[in-house]
Design a protein around this motif. Structure first.
Motif, PDB file in Angstrom:
ATOM      1  N   GLN A 202       5.133  -4.853  -9.343  1.00  0.00           N
ATOM      2  CA  GLN A 202       3.831  -5.519  -9.335  1.00  0.00           C
ATOM      3  C   GLN A 202       3.962  -7.025  -9.142  1.00  0.00           C
ATOM      4  O   GLN A 202       3.188  -7.641  -8.409  1.00  0.00           O
TER       5      GLN A 202
ATOM      6  N   PHE B  91       8.335  -0.986 -12.771  1.00  0.00           N
ATOM      7  CA  PHE B  91       7.016  -1.129 -12.143  1.00  0.00           C
ATOM      8  C   PHE B  91       6.412  -2.513 -12.364  1.00  0.00           C
ATOM      9  O   PHE B  91       5.677  -3.004 -11.522  1.00  0.00           O
TER      10      PHE B  91
ATOM     11  N   ALA C 186       4.730   9.515  -9.660  1.00  0.00           N
ATOM     12  CA  ALA C 186       4.221   9.468 -11.032  1.00  0.00           C
ATOM     13  C   ALA C 186       3.408  10.729 -11.331  1.00  0.00           C
ATOM     14  O   ALA C 186       3.552  11.338 -12.392  1.00  0.00           O
ATOM     15  N   LEU C 187       2.585  11.122 -10.347  1.00  0.00           N
ATOM     16  CA  LEU C 187       1.771  12.332 -10.514  1.00  0.00           C
ATOM     17  C   LEU C 187       2.656  13.566 -10.648  1.00  0.00           C
ATOM     18  O   LEU C 187       2.460  14.416 -11.525  1.00  0.00           O
TER      19      LEU C 187
ATOM     20  N   SER D 221      11.164   2.478 -16.726  1.00  0.00           N
ATOM     21  CA  SER D 221      10.080   2.600 -15.757  1.00  0.00           C
ATOM     22  C   SER D 221       9.076   1.459 -15.915  1.00  0.00           C
ATOM     23  O   SER D 221       8.578   0.926 -14.920  1.00  0.00           O
TER      24      SER D 221
ATOM     25  N   GLY E 154       2.992   1.530  -3.173  1.00  0.00           N
ATOM     26  CA  GLY E 154       2.115   1.984  -4.252  1.00  0.00           C
ATOM     27  C   GLY E 154       1.813   3.467  -4.138  1.00  0.00           C
ATOM     28  O   GLY E 154       1.896   4.214  -5.126  1.00  0.00           O
ATOM     29  N   LEU E 155       1.500   3.910  -2.923  1.00  0.00           N
ATOM     30  CA  LEU E 155       1.196   5.326  -2.698  1.00  0.00           C
ATOM     31  C   LEU E 155       2.392   6.204  -3.066  1.00  0.00           C
ATOM     32  O   LEU E 155       2.246   7.223  -3.751  1.00  0.00           O
ATOM     33  N   THR E 156       3.576   5.789  -2.614  1.00  0.00           N
ATOM     34  CA  THR E 156       4.777   6.576  -2.879  1.00  0.00           C
ATOM     35  C   THR E 156       5.030   6.671  -4.386  1.00  0.00           C
ATOM     36  O   THR E 156       5.273   7.756  -4.927  1.00  0.00           O
ATOM     37  N   ILE E 157       4.929   5.516  -5.056  1.00  0.00           N
ATOM     38  CA  ILE E 157       5.195   5.504  -6.501  1.00  0.00           C
ATOM     39  C   ILE E 157       4.157   6.351  -7.230  1.00  0.00           C
ATOM     40  O   ILE E 157       4.498   7.142  -8.124  1.00  0.00           O
ATOM     41  N   SER E 158       2.892   6.236  -6.840  1.00  0.00           N
ATOM     42  CA  SER E 158       1.842   7.027  -7.511  1.00  0.00           C
ATOM     43  C   SER E 158       2.099   8.514  -7.323  1.00  0.00           C
ATOM     44  O   SER E 158       1.917   9.317  -8.239  1.00  0.00           O
ATOM     45  N   PHE E 159       2.540   8.874  -6.122  1.00  0.00           N
ATOM     46  CA  PHE E 159       2.825  10.273  -5.852  1.00  0.00           C
ATOM     47  C   PHE E 159       3.900  10.797  -6.803  1.00  0.00           C
ATOM     48  O   PHE E 159       3.746  11.844  -7.438  1.00  0.00           O
TER      49      PHE E 159
ATOM     50  N   THR F 261       0.841  -1.184   0.000  1.00  0.00           N
ATOM     51  CA  THR F 261       0.000   0.000   0.000  1.00  0.00           C
ATOM     52  C   THR F 261       0.882   1.242   0.000  1.00  0.00           C
ATOM     53  O   THR F 261       0.670   2.183  -0.768  1.00  0.00           O
TER      54      THR F 261
END
Ligand code: UDP
Ligand code: MG
Length: 331
Positions: free
Chosen positions: A282, A278, A247-248, A274, A240-245, A237
């Protein structure tokens, strides 16, 4: 379980896997030590599907010594399960667990008993050093304990292993846990009870070699971590949050850059790296899910923990009908 009537003071449970040459010296040292304490005792050898002559040797030993008996499991179930089988069968008011390879000196048992009499219910042997282990093994063992300490639900006393004495109450507590992925070291700590350590010098394996190679130890460590920690499940979790941040943030950066300077050369290497990275992340997280699901699957199947092929009792003379059970497997 709770209804069993203790018939001995001390039961000694010994898992045995290919230990033929160690059994006789162990039996002798054990009997001599326990006789010295004046306590009524029994010893239960659990043959964990040995491929050498261990079983024949156990038959001979149990035939001579009525206080010794043996269980022969139908195949190799692993040390953790062999210990559970022995605990199931033990009737003593206290149970001592020890290895068959003489790494755990029987002479320490009276010290355990002393502590037990003082009221401790979970008396563990604490090895004073790991000199007898290869350096690599010591390194990974320490790493594993540090991880478990940090992320697990249990705190393991340093140097404590299977060599220990458990009061009947603690044994019944252990038996009430029917987990298939058994990580005994964690379970001993999990049950609690008044505990204390007794230092002992671990000896070198008397004969034969350790059955725990690197791969098996890794498996064992994973069992330990996953039985006592759900951090590996939850950590994704946060990853994932860190990577999404990031990415944004990256998307924002490219958007601004395109607005200001227009499109420049397409970044092929960035893309490949990348995607590969990723995909890896996953797959790892899927793998971790798989590990837990496999464990849930194992528990849900509800198979028996072990199967006993044969019981070898010492009290009947070898040549009367009572020994029929012992002979049946050979005929
Ligand atoms: N053992 C067992 N089943 C197995 C492997 C080992 O019952 O599949 C027993 C073995 O006979 C010994 C104890 O577990 O009494 C400890 O095994 P070993 O000495 O190989 O491990 P180590 O001391 O290297 O941790
Ligand atoms: Mg050993």
């Amino acid at each position: 379980m709770n209804g069993s009537v203790p018939t001995s003071d001390i039961s000694v449970v010994i898992p045995v896997f290919n230990e033929r040459a160690n059994l006789r010296p162990l039996a002798e040292r054990l009997a001599a030590t326990l006789d010295g304490t004046g306590l009524a005792f029994e010893a239960i050898f659990v043959d964990d599907g040995s491929q050498d002559e261990s079983l024949a040797e156990l038959r001979a030993i149990c035939g001579q010594e009525p206080r010794f008996r043996a269980l022969s499991l139908s195949r190799n179930f692993g040390k953790e399960v062999a210990i559970a089988a022995g605990l199931d069968d033990a009737r003593g008011r206290a149970v001592v667990i020890m290895d068959a390879d003489l790494q755990h000196p029987p002479e320490v048992i009276p010290l355990f008993v002393e502590k037990w009499r003082e009221g401790f219910k979970n008396v563990y042997g604490q090895r004073t050093g790991r000199e007898t282990d290869p350096k690599m093994r010591t390194f990974f063992t320490e790493l594993f304990y540090r991880l478990l300490e940090r992320f697990g639900d249990v705190t393991l006393p340093p140097g404590a292993g299977d060599f220990r004495l458990l009061d009947r109450q603690a044994v019944d507590a252990l038996l009430s846990i029917r987990e298939r992925a058994r990580f005994n070291k964690g379970l001993y700590a999990w049950i609690g009870f008044k505990s204390t350590g007794v230092p002992f010098d671990v000896e070198s394996r008397a004969s034969g070699r350790s059955s725990f190679n690197f791969a098996r130890l890794v498996r064992f460590a994973l069992d330990g971590l996953m039985s006592f920690s759900s951090i590996p499940l939850k950590v994704w979790t946060y990853v994932g949050l860190t990577i999404s941040f990031f990415a944004l943030a990256m998307a924002g950066y490219y958007w601004v850059r395109t607005m200001l300077f227009g499109v420049d050369t397409p970044g092929f290497p960035t893309l490949v790296v990348s995607i590969a990275f990723f995909s890896g992340v996953q797959l790892i997280s899927l793998g971790v899910l798989g590990e837990y699901i496999a464990r849930i699957f194992n528990e849900v199947k509800g198979r028996p923990l072990y199967l006993v092929a044969e019981r070898i009792e010492g009290d009947a003379p070898a040549d009367v009908s009572g020994a029929g059970v012992a002979r049946s497997s050979r005929s």
